[in-house]
Design an enzyme around this catalytic site. Structure first.
Site, PDB file in Angstrom:
ATOM      1  N   LYS A  22       0.844  -1.204   0.000  1.00  0.00           N
ATOM      2  CA  LYS A  22       0.000   0.000   0.000  1.00  0.00           C
ATOM      3  C   LYS A  22       0.874   1.248   0.000  1.00  0.00           C
ATOM      4  O   LYS A  22       0.655   2.176  -0.769  1.00  0.00           O
ATOM      5  CB  LYS A  22      -0.900  -0.008   1.240  1.00  0.00           C
ATOM      6  CG  LYS A  22      -1.617   1.302   1.483  1.00  0.00           C
ATOM      7  CD  LYS A  22      -2.483   1.270   2.729  1.00  0.00           C
ATOM      8  CE  LYS A  22      -1.784   1.579   4.005  1.00  0.00           C
ATOM      9  NZ  LYS A  22      -1.362   2.984   4.182  1.00  0.00           N
ATOM     10  N   ASN A  23       1.875   1.264   0.878  1.00  0.00           N
ATOM     11  CA  ASN A  23       2.668   2.481   1.027  1.00  0.00           C
ATOM     12  C   ASN A  23       3.627   2.730  -0.135  1.00  0.00           C
ATOM     13  O   ASN A  23       4.146   3.834  -0.281  1.00  0.00           O
ATOM     14  CB  ASN A  23       3.446   2.455   2.357  1.00  0.00           C
ATOM     15  CG  ASN A  23       2.523   2.689   3.539  1.00  0.00           C
ATOM     16  OD1 ASN A  23       1.337   2.947   3.366  1.00  0.00           O
ATOM     17  ND2 ASN A  23       3.059   2.585   4.742  1.00  0.00           N
ATOM     18  N   CYS A 117      -4.537  12.772  13.064  1.00  0.00           N
ATOM     19  CA  CYS A 117      -5.242  11.494  12.948  1.00  0.00           C
ATOM     20  C   CYS A 117      -5.071  10.747  14.249  1.00  0.00           C
ATOM     21  O   CYS A 117      -4.451  11.249  15.191  1.00  0.00           O
ATOM     22  CB  CYS A 117      -4.748  10.688  11.753  1.00  0.00           C
ATOM     23  SG  CYS A 117      -3.168   9.935  12.022  1.00  0.00           S
ATOM     24  N   ARG A 122       0.735  14.570  13.152  1.00  0.00           N
ATOM     25  CA  ARG A 122       1.225  14.354  11.800  1.00  0.00           C
ATOM     26  C   ARG A 122       1.242  15.633  10.963  1.00  0.00           C
ATOM     27  O   ARG A 122       0.509  15.744   9.966  1.00  0.00           O
ATOM     28  CB  ARG A 122       0.434  13.238  11.122  1.00  0.00           C
ATOM     29  CG  ARG A 122       0.443  11.972  11.942  1.00  0.00           C
ATOM     30  CD  ARG A 122      -0.186  10.823  11.246  1.00  0.00           C
ATOM     31  NE  ARG A 122       0.655  10.245  10.226  1.00  0.00           N
ATOM     32  CZ  ARG A 122       0.321   9.158   9.542  1.00  0.00           C
ATOM     33  NH1 ARG A 122      -0.803   8.558   9.765  1.00  0.00           N
ATOM     34  NH2 ARG A 122       1.119   8.680   8.628  1.00  0.00           N
ATOM     35  N   LEU A 126       7.264  20.029   7.098  1.00  0.00           N
ATOM     36  CA  LEU A 126       8.528  19.777   6.397  1.00  0.00           C
ATOM     37  C   LEU A 126       8.310  19.694   4.880  1.00  0.00           C
ATOM     38  O   LEU A 126       9.166  20.133   4.104  1.00  0.00           O
ATOM     39  CB  LEU A 126       9.188  18.497   6.926  1.00  0.00           C
ATOM     40  CG  LEU A 126       9.509  18.513   8.433  1.00  0.00           C
ATOM     41  CD1 LEU A 126      10.030  17.163   8.901  1.00  0.00           C
ATOM     42  CD2 LEU A 126      10.527  19.615   8.761  1.00  0.00           C
ATOM     43  N   ASP A 308       4.928   0.764  12.035  1.00  0.00           N
ATOM     44  CA  ASP A 308       3.737   0.088  11.513  1.00  0.00           C
ATOM     45  C   ASP A 308       3.631  -1.374  11.972  1.00  0.00           C
ATOM     46  O   ASP A 308       2.618  -2.032  11.723  1.00  0.00           O
ATOM     47  CB  ASP A 308       3.714   0.142   9.974  1.00  0.00           C
ATOM     48  CG  ASP A 308       3.385   1.539   9.459  1.00  0.00           C
ATOM     49  OD1 ASP A 308       3.007   2.408  10.258  1.00  0.00           O
ATOM     50  OD2 ASP A 308       3.513   1.761   8.239  1.00  0.00           O
ATOM     51  N   ARG A 400      -8.665  -0.270   5.078  1.00  0.00           N
ATOM     52  CA  ARG A 400      -7.818   0.721   4.413  1.00  0.00           C
ATOM     53  C   ARG A 400      -6.507   0.086   3.948  1.00  0.00           C
ATOM     54  O   ARG A 400      -5.928   0.536   2.963  1.00  0.00           O
ATOM     55  CB  ARG A 400      -7.499   1.877   5.363  1.00  0.00           C
ATOM     56  CG  ARG A 400      -8.683   2.776   5.639  1.00  0.00           C
ATOM     57  CD  ARG A 400      -8.243   3.986   6.406  1.00  0.00           C
ATOM     58  NE  ARG A 400      -6.934   4.415   5.921  1.00  0.00           N
ATOM     59  CZ  ARG A 400      -5.982   4.969   6.661  1.00  0.00           C
ATOM     60  NH1 ARG A 400      -6.175   5.179   7.921  1.00  0.00           N
ATOM     61  NH2 ARG A 400      -4.836   5.326   6.123  1.00  0.00           N
TER      62      ARG A 400
HETATM   63  C1  UD1 Z   1       4.567   6.965   6.347  1.00  0.00           C
HETATM   64  C2  UD1 Z   1       3.702   5.742   6.205  1.00  0.00           C
HETATM   65  C3  UD1 Z   1       3.209   5.262   7.569  1.00  0.00           C
HETATM   66  C4  UD1 Z   1       4.383   5.071   8.518  1.00  0.00           C
HETATM   67  C5  UD1 Z   1       5.251   6.320   8.561  1.00  0.00           C
HETATM   68  C6  UD1 Z   1       6.522   6.144   9.378  1.00  0.00           C
HETATM   69  C7  UD1 Z   1       2.716   5.996   4.031  1.00  0.00           C
HETATM   70  C8  UD1 Z   1       1.505   6.268   3.230  1.00  0.00           C
HETATM   71  N1  UD1 Z   1       2.573   6.044   5.345  1.00  0.00           N
HETATM   72  O1  UD1 Z   1       3.735   8.004   6.890  1.00  0.00           O
HETATM   73  O2  UD1 Z   1       2.519   4.032   7.390  1.00  0.00           O
HETATM   74  O3  UD1 Z   1       3.903   4.797   9.809  1.00  0.00           O
HETATM   75  O4  UD1 Z   1       5.651   6.699   7.222  1.00  0.00           O
HETATM   76  O5  UD1 Z   1       7.255   5.079   8.896  1.00  0.00           O
HETATM   77  O6  UD1 Z   1       3.758   5.687   3.504  1.00  0.00           O
HETATM   78  N2  UD1 Z   1       6.708  14.825  10.513  1.00  0.00           N
HETATM   79  C9  UD1 Z   1       6.788  16.166  10.837  1.00  0.00           C
HETATM   80  N3  UD1 Z   1       6.589  17.070   9.822  1.00  0.00           N
HETATM   81  C10 UD1 Z   1       6.348  16.701   8.529  1.00  0.00           C
HETATM   82  C11 UD1 Z   1       6.285  15.328   8.224  1.00  0.00           C
HETATM   83  C12 UD1 Z   1       6.470  14.395   9.246  1.00  0.00           C
HETATM   84  O7  UD1 Z   1       7.012  16.545  11.980  1.00  0.00           O
HETATM   85  O8  UD1 Z   1       6.190  17.577   7.668  1.00  0.00           O
HETATM   86  C13 UD1 Z   1       6.899  13.802  11.590  1.00  0.00           C
HETATM   87  C14 UD1 Z   1       5.654  12.929  11.818  1.00  0.00           C
HETATM   88  O9  UD1 Z   1       4.727  13.543  12.680  1.00  0.00           O
HETATM   89  C15 UD1 Z   1       6.286  11.681  12.420  1.00  0.00           C
HETATM   90  C16 UD1 Z   1       7.628  11.572  11.676  1.00  0.00           C
HETATM   91  O10 UD1 Z   1       7.889  12.886  11.169  1.00  0.00           O
HETATM   92  O11 UD1 Z   1       6.535  11.868  13.786  1.00  0.00           O
HETATM   93  C17 UD1 Z   1       7.633  10.596  10.540  1.00  0.00           C
HETATM   94  O12 UD1 Z   1       6.510  10.840   9.700  1.00  0.00           O
HETATM   95  P1  UD1 Z   1       6.526  10.487   8.149  1.00  0.00           P
HETATM   96  O13 UD1 Z   1       7.723   9.646   7.847  1.00  0.00           O
HETATM   97  O14 UD1 Z   1       6.352  11.723   7.368  1.00  0.00           O
HETATM   98  O15 UD1 Z   1       5.219   9.592   8.025  1.00  0.00           O
HETATM   99  P2  UD1 Z   1       4.200   9.525   6.817  1.00  0.00           P
HETATM  100  O16 UD1 Z   1       4.915   9.757   5.532  1.00  0.00           O
HETATM  101  O17 UD1 Z   1       3.012  10.348   7.143  1.00  0.00           O
END
Ligand code: UD1
Length: 424
Positions: A22-23, A117, A122, A126, A308, A400
């Site tokens: 999925k990811n 969420c 989240r 960045l 995950d 999902r």
């Molecule tokens: C993706 C995965 C999710 C997985 C996560 C971490 C998908 C669709 N989802 O989510 O299943 O659990 O990676 O491996 O691929 N953060 C910030 N600012 C930002 C972006 C992120 O502070 O702009 C923080 C988040 O809150 C979190 C950390 O960075 O604490 C990692 O998040 P991120 O790697 O971005 O997760 P997703 O891409 O949302």
């Protein structure tokens, strides 16, 4: 609402086919926006999140033809809107992945802010900061990110303060059509990020440093891409969840169509718990011990232990000998399954982002509620060994990301069935 009912205590046997990731599918589907030609995707997982993103592309004007549940051809040549509406983004945060490619190709777009969420706030700060560094003007209006770069994005040096999977993916896609070279420092290295890089390379974009924490993308200056057919990699989280199903039920089962390298962190922990593995080509057989040993772990970025898989391993720790300590480092609120697992008889204490788990004498079936995608699978795993019946509610979370969970588990011998809302 439908729910799943599980009668615990049955051993599993046989084999299960693991679906596409999925990811990995989500950013790759978003990346097709960078093309005006047809792109065919195969080995897509048959899960709601994929349908949701494809529906979003359809709302933008793309033409989508499904060949079956696992394959579709998308033609983004007909996109005539660049607004990703709240109705879709609120269903699935990963819709934010259309931001980079829409902006890079069209020079302007509006994407609803995803909001928080169940597992944490989240933020997407960045993603936005990096796009601004590439020359985008960004404002937040009426709950939407409005991004403008009428003359196209410029390559830039992006240093992520924190490793972000989605942020890395958005900037990879933005950088692919930018003017000049974009460097991402402290980028994510997840297999899903690597496949996105490989897909972009196959479409004509030069990317150096694939698989490392520094990626260099040579932009095409808004020349759209031509993708060959794309086969999605296997889902390492679905695979890890079935390995846990084997381990918790003390059953030898085989997973087909997996990439064992992507599962290294989970396999390593399961080995420490006493499980043995036979890996032949893309098949993995797990041989669990009679009693699992407890382990301690922290969740971290790939190649570390994935957040995950935290909930599923917590389910295993409920029946592991000794005390387990789990530290969740990625998402501040990813312990919603704890109180539900305790309702089944687990002995889990929470202090901040650290959970300590002692072995429970037995689990007893109860009504429990799924709170997020992976938390739901922990409840199913616990239900497989609880006495009597466990009813897992709010299974739309599971749908999902898990393809035909009850069908696949039933195929392995579990007693699990979906109860339709009106049959209760
Ligand atoms: C993706 C995965 C999710 C997985 C996560 C971490 C998908 C669709 N989802 O989510 O299943 O659990 O990676 O491996 O691929 N953060 C910030 N600012 C930002 C972006 C992120 O502070 O702009 C923080 C988040 O809150 C979190 C950390 O960075 O604490 C990692 O998040 P991120 O790697 O971005 O997760 P997703 O891409 O949302």
């Amino acid at each position: 609402m439908d729910y799943l009912t599980i009668e615990g205590g049955y051993k599993l046997s046989g084999s299960v086919r693991i679906g596409g990731s999925k990811n990995a599918s989500l950013p790759i589907i978003a990346s097709t926006i960078l093309s005006q030609e047809k792109v065919t995707l195969t080995n897509l997982p048959d899960v709601v999140d994929i349908k949701t993103l494809i529906k979003l592309l359809g709302m933008l004007g793309a033409n989508v033809e499904y060949h079956n549940s696992y394959s579709a051809t998308i033609n983004n040549g007909s996109i005539n809107s660049t607004t990703a509406v709240y109705e879709i983004v609120s269903q699935m945060r990963a819709s934010i992945l259309v931001l980079g490619p829409l902006l890079a190709r069209f020079g302007e777009c509006k994407v609803s802010l995803p909001g928080g969420c169940a597992i944490g706030q989240r933020p997407i700060n960045l993603h936005l900061k990096a796009l601004e560094k590439m020359g985008a003007e960004i404002s937040i209006e009426d709950g939407y990110v409005h991004a403008k770069a009428p003359n196209g994005l410029n390559g830039a040096k992006i240093i992520f303060d924190k490793i972000t999977v989605g942020g890395t993916e958005n900037i990879l896609m933005a950088g692919a059509l930018a003017r000049g070279v974009t460097t991402i420092i402290n980028s994510a290295k997840e297999p899903e990020v690597i496949q996105l890089c490989e897909v972009l390379v196959s479409a004509g974009v030069r990317i150096d440093g694939i698989g490392s924490s520094e990626l260099t993308i040579y932009g095409t200056n808004r020349k759209t891409l031509s993708f060959p057919d794309i086969a999605i990699i296997p889902d390492r989280i679905e695979a890890g969840t079935y390995l846990c199903a084997g381990a918790i039920t003390k059953s030898k089962i085989t997973l087909n169509c997996v990439n064992a390298t992507h599962l290294r962190a989970s396999i390593d922990k399961l080995e420490s718990m006493g499980c043995e593995f036979d890996i032949i080509d893309d098949n993995i057989t797990i041989n669990p011990p009679n009693e699992l040993k407890s382990i301690n772990f922290i969740t971290t970025e790939y190649p570390g232990f994935p957040t995950d898989m935290q909930a599923q391993f917590m389910a295993l720790s409920i029946v592991s000998d000794g005390e387990t300590i789990i530290e969740e480092r990625l998402f501040e609120n990813r312990f919603m399954h704890v109180s539900e697992l305790n309702r089944l008889g687990a002995d889990i204490c929470l202090k901040g982002n650290i959970a300590s788990i002692h072995k429970a004498d037995e689990l007893n079936g109860a009504d429990v509620m799924a709170t997020d995608l992976r938390a739901s699978s922990a409840l199913i795993l616990a239900g497989l060994i609880a006495n009597g019946k466990t009813n897992v509610h709010r299974i739309y979370h599971l749908e999902r990301g898990y393809e035909d969970l009850e069908g696949k588990l039933s195929g392995l011998g579990a007693k699990i069935e979906r109860v339709k809302a009106n049959k209760k």
